[in-house]
Structures are given as C-alpha cells and as structure tokens.
Design a protein around this motif. Structure first.
Motif, PDB file in Angstrom:
ATOM      1  N   LYS A 234       0.875  -1.173   0.000  1.00 52.86           N
ATOM      2  CA  LYS A 234       0.000   0.000   0.000  1.00 52.86           C
ATOM      3  C   LYS A 234       0.903   1.210   0.000  1.00 52.86           C
ATOM      4  O   LYS A 234       1.853   1.272   0.781  1.00 52.86           O
ATOM      5  N   ASP A 235       0.636   2.155  -0.896  1.00 49.01           N
ATOM      6  CA  ASP A 235       1.450   3.364  -0.859  1.00 49.01           C
ATOM      7  C   ASP A 235       0.630   4.544  -0.364  1.00 49.01           C
ATOM      8  O   ASP A 235      -0.596   4.488  -0.303  1.00 49.01           O
ATOM      9  N   TYR A 236       1.327   5.585   0.051  1.00 47.19           N
ATOM     10  CA  TYR A 236       0.700   6.790   0.606  1.00 47.19           C
ATOM     11  C   TYR A 236       1.010   7.925  -0.353  1.00 47.19           C
ATOM     12  O   TYR A 236       2.141   8.381  -0.429  1.00 47.19           O
ATOM     13  N   LYS A 237      -0.022   8.317  -1.136  1.00 49.15           N
ATOM     14  CA  LYS A 237       0.240   9.185  -2.281  1.00 49.15           C
ATOM     15  C   LYS A 237       0.233  10.672  -1.966  1.00 49.15           C
ATOM     16  O   LYS A 237       0.845  11.455  -2.684  1.00 49.15           O
ATOM     17  N   ARG A 238      -0.506  11.064  -0.916  1.00 55.22           N
ATOM     18  CA  ARG A 238      -0.641  12.512  -0.678  1.00 55.22           C
ATOM     19  C   ARG A 238       0.573  13.066   0.044  1.00 55.22           C
ATOM     20  O   ARG A 238       1.185  12.383   0.847  1.00 55.22           O
ATOM     21  N   THR A 248       1.333  12.886  -4.919  1.00 56.12           N
ATOM     22  CA  THR A 248       2.758  12.776  -5.252  1.00 56.12           C
ATOM     23  C   THR A 248       2.960  11.434  -5.943  1.00 56.12           C
ATOM     24  O   THR A 248       2.012  10.664  -6.097  1.00 56.12           O
ATOM     25  N   GLY A 249       4.194  11.126  -6.285  1.00 56.18           N
ATOM     26  CA  GLY A 249       4.502   9.787  -6.798  1.00 56.18           C
ATOM     27  C   GLY A 249       4.369   8.723  -5.711  1.00 56.18           C
ATOM     28  O   GLY A 249       4.280   7.538  -6.006  1.00 56.18           O
ATOM     29  N   GLY A 250       4.350   9.136  -4.460  1.00 56.45           N
ATOM     30  CA  GLY A 250       4.263   8.187  -3.343  1.00 56.45           C
ATOM     31  C   GLY A 250       5.206   8.631  -2.238  1.00 56.45           C
ATOM     32  O   GLY A 250       6.372   8.897  -2.492  1.00 56.45           O
ATOM     33  N   ILE A 291       2.932  -7.254 -13.777  1.00 57.45           N
ATOM     34  CA  ILE A 291       1.665  -6.510 -13.851  1.00 57.45           C
ATOM     35  C   ILE A 291       1.418  -5.974 -12.448  1.00 57.45           C
ATOM     36  O   ILE A 291       1.451  -6.733 -11.480  1.00 57.45           O
ATOM     37  N   PHE A 292       1.192  -4.678 -12.384  1.00 56.73           N
ATOM     38  CA  PHE A 292       0.888  -4.000 -11.116  1.00 56.73           C
ATOM     39  C   PHE A 292      -0.608  -3.750 -11.167  1.00 56.73           C
ATOM     40  O   PHE A 292      -1.105  -3.101 -12.081  1.00 56.73           O
ATOM     41  N   ILE A 293      -1.326  -4.342 -10.226  1.00 62.93           N
ATOM     42  CA  ILE A 293      -2.784  -4.179 -10.225  1.00 62.93           C
ATOM     43  C   ILE A 293      -3.154  -3.276  -9.054  1.00 62.93           C
ATOM     44  O   ILE A 293      -2.967  -3.638  -7.894  1.00 62.93           O
ATOM     45  N   TYR A 307      -4.301  -0.820 -14.119  1.00 64.93           N
ATOM     46  CA  TYR A 307      -3.185  -1.732 -14.322  1.00 64.93           C
ATOM     47  C   TYR A 307      -1.965  -0.872 -14.656  1.00 64.93           C
ATOM     48  O   TYR A 307      -2.086   0.115 -15.381  1.00 64.93           O
ATOM     49  N   ASN A 308      -0.788  -1.291 -14.168  1.00 62.81           N
ATOM     50  CA  ASN A 308       0.460  -0.706 -14.654  1.00 62.81           C
ATOM     51  C   ASN A 308       1.317  -1.840 -15.188  1.00 62.81           C
ATOM     52  O   ASN A 308       1.216  -2.974 -14.718  1.00 62.81           O
ATOM     53  N   CYS A 309       2.168  -1.509 -16.156  1.00 58.70           N
ATOM     54  CA  CYS A 309       2.920  -2.571 -16.835  1.00 58.70           C
ATOM     55  C   CYS A 309       4.328  -2.712 -16.266  1.00 58.70           C
ATOM     56  O   CYS A 309       5.247  -3.094 -16.978  1.00 58.70           O
ATOM     57  N   ARG A 310       4.488  -2.415 -15.012  1.00 58.61           N
ATOM     58  CA  ARG A 310       5.798  -2.343 -14.353  1.00 58.61           C
ATOM     59  C   ARG A 310       5.565  -2.443 -12.853  1.00 58.61           C
ATOM     60  O   ARG A 310       4.429  -2.484 -12.405  1.00 58.61           O
ATOM     61  N   LEU A 311       6.642  -2.439 -12.084  1.00 56.60           N
ATOM     62  CA  LEU A 311       6.499  -2.385 -10.628  1.00 56.60           C
ATOM     63  C   LEU A 311       6.203  -0.954 -10.188  1.00 56.60           C
ATOM     64  O   LEU A 311       6.423  -0.009 -10.946  1.00 56.60           O
ATOM     65  N   GLY A 312       5.723  -0.783  -8.979  1.00 63.81           N
ATOM     66  CA  GLY A 312       5.403   0.560  -8.466  1.00 63.81           C
ATOM     67  C   GLY A 312       6.590   1.188  -7.757  1.00 63.81           C
ATOM     68  O   GLY A 312       7.544   0.516  -7.374  1.00 63.81           O
ATOM     69  N   ASP A 313       6.522   2.479  -7.592  1.00 65.76           N
ATOM     70  CA  ASP A 313       7.534   3.205  -6.852  1.00 65.76           C
ATOM     71  C   ASP A 313       6.802   4.166  -5.916  1.00 65.76           C
ATOM     72  O   ASP A 313       6.099   5.043  -6.400  1.00 65.76           O
ATOM     73  N   PRO A 314       6.812   3.983  -4.612  1.00 61.69           N
ATOM     74  CA  PRO A 314       7.778   3.240  -3.784  1.00 61.69           C
ATOM     75  C   PRO A 314       7.406   1.803  -3.406  1.00 61.69           C
ATOM     76  O   PRO A 314       8.059   1.232  -2.529  1.00 61.69           O
ATOM     77  N   GLU A 315       6.410   1.190  -4.058  1.00 61.02           N
ATOM     78  CA  GLU A 315       6.033  -0.168  -3.645  1.00 61.02           C
ATOM     79  C   GLU A 315       7.191  -1.160  -3.793  1.00 61.02           C
ATOM     80  O   GLU A 315       7.363  -2.056  -2.958  1.00 61.02           O
ATOM     81  N   THR A 316       7.984  -1.002  -4.877  1.00 59.45           N
ATOM     82  CA  THR A 316       9.107  -1.931  -5.102  1.00 59.45           C
ATOM     83  C   THR A 316      10.054  -1.946  -3.906  1.00 59.45           C
ATOM     84  O   THR A 316      10.636  -2.981  -3.578  1.00 59.45           O
TER      85      THR A 316
END
Ligand code: AMP
Ligand code: GLY
Length: 440
Positions: A234-238, A248-250, A291-293, A307-316
C-alpha cells in the motif's frame, strides 16, 4: 571423486553469469539493482541512467531509456545478456518490439511487456475494455473523444459526484481528476478533449464511477503462460499527513497490507488475478513481465482501479526486500517461459519505507542539496530516488530523494526503524511524512 564434488563442478561449469542492463533512475530501480546484485549469477550490472545509489552497486550509463538506438549500443558494447525495464514509458513506446525486430538484439531477453501488452497501462480505455471483456470487477465507465463530447456531457449528468475523469494515455501520473461538482467536471472534460489539457494523452477521456474504499496494490510476474504472485503493498500518495494535500509519486509504502488477509486476498486471486492472466492468454496478448494491479477495497470486495505494466515506486522498495528468491532466476523463468517450474519464497517479516523529499515537492523545489549521514544508517536500506553524485558527495536531483526502508516483525516496528534512520540523514529543506501506516 565423490558424487558431491561432481555435482558442484557441474553447477560451476554450467552456471551462466549474466551482464544485465537495467533501465530507469528512481527508487524502484535502485531497489531492483540492489536485488539483482544479490544474485549469484550476476557478472556485471549496468544501470541507465541510474542515480547515486545505483552507482555504488553497478555502472551507470548516461543514456535516455527512451532512445532505443542508444540502448542498443549499450547492450552491444557491454555484452549484455538480459535487459530489465523499470519504468513504463519505454515499454509503452515499444522497446520490447524494437528488440524483437532487431537481428542483433532479438536473442537477448528483455523483461517487460511488448507494446500491445503495455497498453494495459498506456491506454485506460484499453484496460477498461479488457476488464469488461473478462468480467474483472471495476468501476462503471464511458469513453469519449472530441467528436463525442456532447454524449460525454450527458453521461456526466447521469453520474453522481464526485466525478472521476481520466486521460486515456500516459500523463506522468497526473491524468486523473476527481471533481466535486458537475460544473467543474463538465469544464474539465471540455478542457481535456478540446484543449488537449494533457496533450495526446487526453484525446480520449474515460469517465468513471467514483469508488470509495482503501487502496492497495498487488504485483504479478507473468511469463506469458505461468505466473508468480508477489507480496501486496500500500502506498501513501498525498504529500500531507492524514492523506491530505496534493498527490505525489508516493510518500511511503508498507507490505504486507493488513486488510488483505485471507478472505480479501482469495477474492483478489479468483476475481482479479486469474481472470487477468487468463484474459491475456485468451486475447493472445503475450505479456511477459510485472503486472501492477491497483485495487480498491469496496466493502470487502476488490475493484481494479488501474493496471500498470511495471512495478510501483515506492512499492518496489517494500516488495523486493521481502523476496528471498533469486530475482535473476525468476527473470530467466520469464525469458524461457519456465516461471512455473521455479520456486519463489518471501520473507514473512513486514517491510516499510518512508520517502524523504525536497521541500516544496510536488510543486517547485530546489535541487543540488548535499545529503549528509547516508553512511551512518545501520538498520535500514536507503534506496536512492532523486540523487546524483560528484566524487564522494551525494546531492539531491529530484522531488523524491530517498526511500528509507526497514524490515521488522510488524509494520509498526519497521516504521519505527525507518524513522530512527531518517534522523541520521540530513539535507537542506528535507521533508517526510511522519504518519506512514497511520490508517492501519
Ligand atoms: P490511476 O492513475 O488510475 O491510478 O488513478 C490515480 C488515483 O485516483 C488512484 O490511485 C485513486 O486514488 C484515484 N482513483 C482513480 N479511479 C478512481 C475511482 N474510480 N474512484 C475513486 N478513486 C479513483
Ligand atoms: N506508486 C504508484 C506507482 O508507481 O504508480
């Protein structure tokens, strides 16, 4: 010679040592580089363009990953055996197809989906049609163009506030608008379609039903046939505490996600992951890579937000530290479609990351601030996001600067370690959220 020694020799003789080129420059790529560097099959790691963090574990190559001719030259110059693509843009621009069509490159595995498959992220309309076709739960929607603006305005009238408008194409994470009034929604729809507010990305706009719930993401590595599920995050975007202020990006992330316990994750598996993987096969979409769902939990039921076609940042930065298995081995599984035969093991501990950013981000901010104290951090992994170096000095070069990551028995303890580590790092005008995980 005993069978034991024979066996060892056999492994040493046949083990393939890999020269890997990783594309990208953020915290996700530093985490990928760190994990790749822990593989016993790595010979040499190149990162293009990389950052000050990746420079400490491999060789940075100063090229743009979207310049495919430069990527080709780098691959040939360094006898690269595998390319790993971090960000979405080169994938959506067709780097995998470029490799497939080039005689000098086509035998070199490249980890990431081809241009058609990357449309799952590259076109919101494509993704929505895919979900509809395969009965994957998602918000109700309509897609409109300049020519059908009138119908779009009528469609908005049939929806309830808040209104969700999405630019169809890639818009650097800024293409989603959530609006409180019908008037604003109508104005924005016109702005997106008529004035191309997001350039080409908004020649089509998806209007979507608003879903209320907690978000989380799940990651699946696919080889076109088999797949492996990675830990959710889970990321925190705000930007602001209590999830307030600009997107933000995360600003931080945690894994695992407590509410994803068995009942919900069974639903994610049966209603989302399986239909997604099967749907790709049915549609003859040859998807190879992550696949990032992006999911939202609406009253206990999962709905796909994106869907994203890559890993997330900062999830990775919280997912890969929990991967115990060898990442190069898994990528070889993707390249040879033998992923199902390989073992994947995860660390049961929790992982948390807190992002240190430049003051002012996601608005205007200054770069080039010297970062102090990086070497004093003992108990966390510090993944660099926006950094550069000049000799031994490390400087800020972006809005998101460092992802301070820790593993511990639970999320609370992992966060406490990251916050302790942050106290040792200093740069002018730095900011971080002190409440990552506050809602759990
Ligand atoms: P996306 O780029 O599609 O991930 O959207 C960015 C963010 O907008 C998501 O992370 C959600 O917070 C929010 N969002 C997108 N679609 C919806 C929706 N249908 N309902 C509520 N929030 C949404
Ligand atoms: N953290 C969200 C993303 O990578 O898209």
């Amino acid at each position: 010679m005993s069978p034991f020694f024979l066996n060892i020799n056999f492994v040493l003789y046949y083990k393939k040592f890999m020269n890997i080129l990783l594309l990208g420059s953020g915290g996700r790529e530093h985490a990928l580089a760190w994990k790749l560097s822990r593989s016993s099959s790595l010979e040499a790691l190149f990162i293009a363009p990389g950052n000050a963090g990746t420079k400490s574990i491999g060789t940075n190559v100063s090229i743009d990953p979207n310049n495919f001719e430069d990527v080709k030259q780098t691959v040939l110059d360094n006898n690269i055996n595998m390319v790993v693509v971090g960000p979405e843009a080169p994938l959506v621009n067709g780097i995998v197809d470029f490799f497939g069509e080039d005689n000098a490159l086509k035998s070199i595995p490249i980890i990431g989906p081809n241009k058609v498959a990357a449309q799952l992220e590259g076109s919101k309309d494509f993704a929505k049609e895919f979900m509809l076709r395969h009965n994957i739960p998602t918000a109700k929607y309509g897609t409109f163009t300049k020519e059908t603006l009138k119908e779009g305005l009528v469609f908005l009238e049939s929806m309830k506030a808040p209104y969700v408008l999405k630019a169809d194409g890639l818009a650097a994470g800024k293409g989603v608008l959530i609006l409180d009034t019908l008037k604003e929604a109508k104005e924005e729809l016109s702005g997106m379609l008529l004035d191309e507010k997001f350039g080409d990305a908004s020649t089509k706009v998806v209007i979507e039903q608003f879903l209320a719930g907690i978000e989380m993401s799940t990651f699946v590595l696919v080889d076109g046939d088999g797949f492996k599920i990675f830990p959710e995050a889970k990321d925190y975007k705000r930007i602001g505490e209590g999830d307030t202020g600009l997107n933000t990006g995360g600003m931080g992330a945690i894994s695992p996600v407590p509410f994803a316990a068995s009942g919900f994750s069974d639903k994610v598996y049966n209603q989302v992951i399986i239909p997604t993987v099967k749907g790709l096969k049915k549609d003859n979409i040859d998807y190879r890579g992550f696949i990032f769902i992006g999911l939202i939990n609406v009253g206990g039921d999962p709905y796909v937000i994106e869907y994203n076609c890559r890993l997330g940042d900062p999830e990775t930065e919280v997912v890969l530290p929990r991967l115990k298995s060898d990442l190069i081995d898994l990528f070889e599984g993707v390249a040879t479609q033998t992923l199902s035969e390989r073992d994947v093991e995860f660390d049961p501990r929790a992982c948390a990351t807190v992002m240190m950013v430049s003051g002012g981000y996601p608005g205007k901010y200054e770069k080039g601030k010297t970062i102090y104290g990086l070497n004093s951090v003992q108990n966390s992994l510090v993944f660099h996001a926006g950094t550069t170096s000049d000799g031994p000095a490390v400087m800020t070069s972006g809005g998101r600067v460092l992802a301070v990551t820790s593993l511990a028995k639970d999320i609370e303890s992992a966060l406490a370690i990251s916050y302790e580590s942050i106290k040792q790092i200093e740069f002018d005008n730095s900011y971080y959220r002190k409440d990552i995980g506050f809602d759990l």
